[in-house]
Design an enzyme around this catalytic site. Structure first.
Site, mmCIF file in Angstrom:
data_model
loop_
_atom_site.group_PDB
_atom_site.id
_atom_site.type_symbol
_atom_site.label_atom_id
_atom_site.label_comp_id
_atom_site.label_asym_id
_atom_site.label_seq_id
_atom_site.Cartn_x
_atom_site.Cartn_y
_atom_site.Cartn_z
ATOM 1 N N ARG A 67 -22.857 -23.060 -36.361
ATOM 2 C CA ARG A 67 -23.421 -22.694 -37.660
ATOM 3 C C ARG A 67 -23.937 -23.956 -38.326
ATOM 4 N NH1 ARG A 67 -19.757 -18.055 -40.512
ATOM 5 N NH2 ARG A 67 -19.236 -16.897 -38.621
ATOM 6 N N LYS A 85 -7.865 -4.503 -47.059
ATOM 7 C CA LYS A 85 -7.064 -5.069 -45.979
ATOM 8 C C LYS A 85 -5.656 -4.473 -45.909
ATOM 9 C CE LYS A 85 -10.681 -7.748 -45.564
ATOM 10 N NZ LYS A 85 -11.810 -7.292 -44.797
ATOM 11 N N ARG A 126 -18.809 -4.223 -40.236
ATOM 12 C CA ARG A 126 -20.212 -4.617 -40.383
ATOM 13 C C ARG A 126 -20.603 -5.480 -39.196
ATOM 14 N NH1 ARG A 126 -19.087 -9.961 -41.260
ATOM 15 N NH2 ARG A 126 -17.243 -10.358 -42.497
ATOM 16 N N HIS A 148 -8.101 -17.654 -33.205
ATOM 17 C CA HIS A 148 -8.721 -16.508 -33.853
ATOM 18 C C HIS A 148 -9.660 -15.864 -32.828
ATOM 19 C CE1 HIS A 148 -10.844 -14.768 -37.543
ATOM 20 N NE2 HIS A 148 -11.484 -14.305 -36.501
ATOM 21 N N GLU A 194 -0.058 -12.990 -46.461
ATOM 22 C CA GLU A 194 0.120 -12.807 -45.035
ATOM 23 C C GLU A 194 0.788 -14.058 -44.475
ATOM 24 O OE1 GLU A 194 -3.168 -10.627 -42.727
ATOM 25 O OE2 GLU A 194 -3.312 -12.709 -42.113
ATOM 26 N N GLU A 209 -10.439 -8.330 -35.651
ATOM 27 C CA GLU A 209 -9.974 -9.710 -35.556
ATOM 28 C C GLU A 209 -8.485 -9.742 -35.220
ATOM 29 O OE1 GLU A 209 -13.081 -11.874 -38.619
ATOM 30 O OE2 GLU A 209 -10.971 -11.788 -39.198
ATOM 31 N N GLY A 263 -14.959 -14.174 -44.662
ATOM 32 C CA GLY A 263 -15.617 -15.475 -44.696
ATOM 33 C C GLY A 263 -14.792 -16.568 -45.344
ATOM 34 N N GLY A 264 -13.475 -16.346 -45.438
ATOM 35 C CA GLY A 264 -12.615 -17.399 -45.966
ATOM 36 C C GLY A 264 -12.672 -17.561 -47.474
ATOM 37 N N LYS A 324 -15.696 -20.202 -40.447
ATOM 38 C CA LYS A 324 -15.977 -20.418 -39.030
ATOM 39 C C LYS A 324 -17.137 -21.398 -38.886
ATOM 40 C CE LYS A 324 -14.594 -15.705 -38.084
ATOM 41 N NZ LYS A 324 -15.104 -14.326 -37.925
#
Lengths: 502, 165
Positions: A339, A116, A293, A209, A201, A276, A165-166, A238
């Protein structure tokens, strides 16, 4: 060439990839852990090979074993799916070294975007705005990070360098709580990605988002397939995604799309990827990261564009040009994804494990369910709690919401607890219907209980139901006792009974 | 058979007369009750209205999920109710709370020590399952009793972790 694809993943995404391969007439190779012998992807694939014990570290994260299976099976391509090894540059490199196709970007692009920190500096050079944070992200120690934190300012986020994915993500409100949060973030990142590096950050408050789906071929063509609004999250996971975003307009989409394309081009990107962004209240947007991906939520883009992203991935991996130009991409209607997780929304969203005894899927117009589970399948504690994705399409956003409500009501999963009641409440909330939500909405301003209170209550019906079920259970256990009390054997008893009725 | 069913402190006296009739507080209702696809899904038709629901048995009683709401109830037959009345109330409040693992997983950390005073809602154990770290909190204020697990230990579902007195 791509004639036999090894799918280095499990669950619904492995099934999704195998489906695309089937339609293209490409053979498939599944890999599985000991816990997944009976999983759907193993049953659907043409070939299947055991990787090892249930924990990911000993199975789906074993690059060496996967490469052994590539050789053994004669697969000439690998699809990594999402999670596990999907954003590991060494995996893409190993495929290259082996002389097979990696269905994804080049190792250099994964390295640039997957880390990142490098990603941020790369896009900054290309003139894209980023969220303020630690600029030089390598292996910063806790001491370095603690020193840098006040300069960035609180509140801030600790994020995993290899993350997504957090996982490994923590929100920090003050310097005092930071050491403990650093420890737990590193621990979670280490167990999820095998890499405990983290960076900082600034937390943009009141932000949405928004991400853009990118498709790029090896001939330098890069297009975007519109945005997805993924603001509905809980603990940075998410939960619901939708497209188009309720706050998007043509002009902003064109601008953000162009920046997304530029960011992808900055790393010479190929195949499917996602850029993102954080979009603040004043419609300023900042680059957050690129996922190199396929995304979990890719189906909603497929629903509104009509493009099969996985098939397109295989096409460009074969060295062909994209089937679409930017002007061919038209967004029709609206799509929402929920989800479905094996979690109990009435009990702090604790994961729920067990055997699925019954699963009645919603069907009918505009419904799509991507899942890897079926009645009889065991949900184990080893992997992600997401057991299915429920995707709907509607001509308008309002119709999509009504359809989602209907579909959630039809969906019956027995054996584990699911977050379906949570989604039902969310679809009923006026804030969601109005499209007024940000990334903090679910955690700070949404209450399932409040919504439930507003619904009509049926206390007597509930009392009757509980009593009838309790009564049924008492009767059943009483019968079992009575049968045991019989002095003669059952065979003898049946014989007497038959003689009596002759 | 007669039952006392309690919801949010309100008691309903419910008598199961036969397969199609129940009396709720003396009022006879015609019911059409079917179990769908095995255990927890049930369909109930009362007065032509159809209610589909999940009914789960929990440690505390029964959980009914219907029309987007959840109801927590207890169901006792008359004998049970008399027994409980004879035993006296107040047992539940003074009792020890045993924290059990709600799912199989790995004990990541135990932020409390034996003998620590804890508040209601304080984190007792962090358990990792399905790649997520889950905080198990104390439902009441008290003192941490015996801790039965160690950090790094893998636990089974319902395994006793610690107690709060």
């Amino acid at each position: 060439m791509v004639t036999k694809v090894l799918v280095a993943n499990r669950g619904e995404i492995a099934v999704r990839i195998i489906r695309a391969c089937r339609e293209l007439g490409v053979d498939t190779v599944a890999v599985y852990s000991e816990a997944d012998r009976k999983a759907l992807h193993v049953r659907y694939a043409d070939e299947a090979y055991l990787l090892g014990p249930a924990p990911s570290r000993e199975s789906y994260l074993r690059l060496d074993k996967i490469m052994d299976i590539v050789r053994k099976s004669g697969a000439d391509a690998v699809h990594p799916g999402y999670g596990f090894l999907a954003e590991r540059e060494d995996f893409a490199q190993a495929c290259l070294d082996e002389g097979i196709t990696f269905i994804g970007p080049k190792p250099s692009a994964i390295a640039a975007m997957g880390d990142k920190g490098v990603a941020r500096s790369t896009v900054v050079k290309a003139g894209v705005k980023v969220v303020p944070g630690t600029e030089d992200v390598g292996n910063l120690s806790n001491e370095d990070l603690l020193a840098l934190a006040p300069k960035i300012g609180f509140p801030l986020l600790i994020k995993a360098t290899a993350g997504g994915g957090g996982k490994g993500m923590r929100e920090v409100r003050s310097i005092d709580e930071m050491p403990a949060l650093l420890m737990s973030a590193r621990r979670e990142a280490e167990s999820a990605f095998g890499d405990g590096n983290v960076y900082l950050e600034k937390l943009v408050e009141g932000a949405r988002h928004i991400e853009f789906q990118i498709m790029a071929d090896g001939q330098g063509n890069v297009i975007h397939l519109g945005e997805r609004d993924c603001s509905l999250q809980r603990r940075h996971q998410k939960l619901v995604e939708e497209t188009p975003s309720p706050v998007m307009d043509e002009e902003l989409r064109a601008r953000m799309g162009a920046v997304a394309v530029k960011a992808a081009q900055a790393v010479d990107y190929m195949n499917a990827g996602t850029i993102e962004f954080l979009l603040d209240k004043d419609k300023n947007f900042f680059f957050l990261e690129m996922n190199t991906r396929l995304q979990v939520e890719h189906p909603i883009t497929e629903m509104v564009t009509g493009i099969d992203i996985v098939k397109e991935q295989i096409r460009v991996a074969r060295g062909r040009v994209l089937s679409y130009k930017q002007e061919d991409v038209k967004l029709t209607g609206a799509s929402i994804e929920c989800r479905i997780n094996a979690e109990d929304p009435y009990n702090g969203f604790l994961p729920s494990t067990g055997r699925i005894t019954q699963a009645i899927l919603p069907t009918g117009p505009g419904i799509r369910v991507d899942t890897g589970m079926y009645p009889g399948f065991e949900i184990t504690p080893y992997y992600d709690p997401m057991i299915a994705k429920l995707i709907v399409w509607g001509e308008t956003r309002a119709q999509a919401i009504l359809r989602m409500r209907r579909a959630l009501e039809e969906y019956r999963v027995v054996g584990v607890r699911t977050n379906i009641p949570f989604h039902q409440s969310l679809m009923d909330s006026t804030r969601f219907m109005a499209g007024q939500y940000d990334t903090r909405f679910v955690e700070e301003r949404f209450s399932m209980e409040e919504l439930a209170e507003s619904r009509k209550s049926f206390p007597e019906i509930a009392a009757i139901l509980a009593t009838l079920v309790a009564h049924q259970q008492t009767q059943r256990s009483a019968q079992i006792v009575r049968r045991g009390e019989r002095d003669a054997s059952n065979w003898k008893w049946v014989g007497r009974w038959e003689r009596m009725h002759r | 058979m007669k039952y006392i069913t309690t919801l949010d402190g309100k008691e309903y006296s419910i008598e199961i007369i036969d397969a199609h009739h129940v009396a709720i507080d003396g009022r006879v209702q015609e019911v059409d009750f079917e179990s769908i696809s095995g255990q927890p899904v049930f369909s109930l038709i009362v007065d032509g209205k159809s209610y589909e629901s999940y009914v789960y048995e929990t440690e505390e009683g029964w959980q009914v999920l219907t029309r987007g709401r959840q109801y927590n109830l207890t169901v006792e037959d008359e004998r049970e109710k008399r027994l409980r009345a004879a035993a006296g109330s107040g047992v539940a409040e003074s009792g020890e709370y045993h924290l059990k693992a709600p799912m199989p997983g790995l004990v990541v950390s135990i932020p409390v020590k034996e003998g620590d005073k804890v508040e209601k809602g304080q984190v007792l154990v962090i358990l990792e399952s399905m790649k997520m770290q889950n905080e198990l909190k104390s439902p009441k204020a008290g003192v941490v009793g015996r801790i039965r697990v160690k950090q790094g230990e893998t636990v089974e579902q319902r395994q006793a972790l610690l107690s709060v007195q």
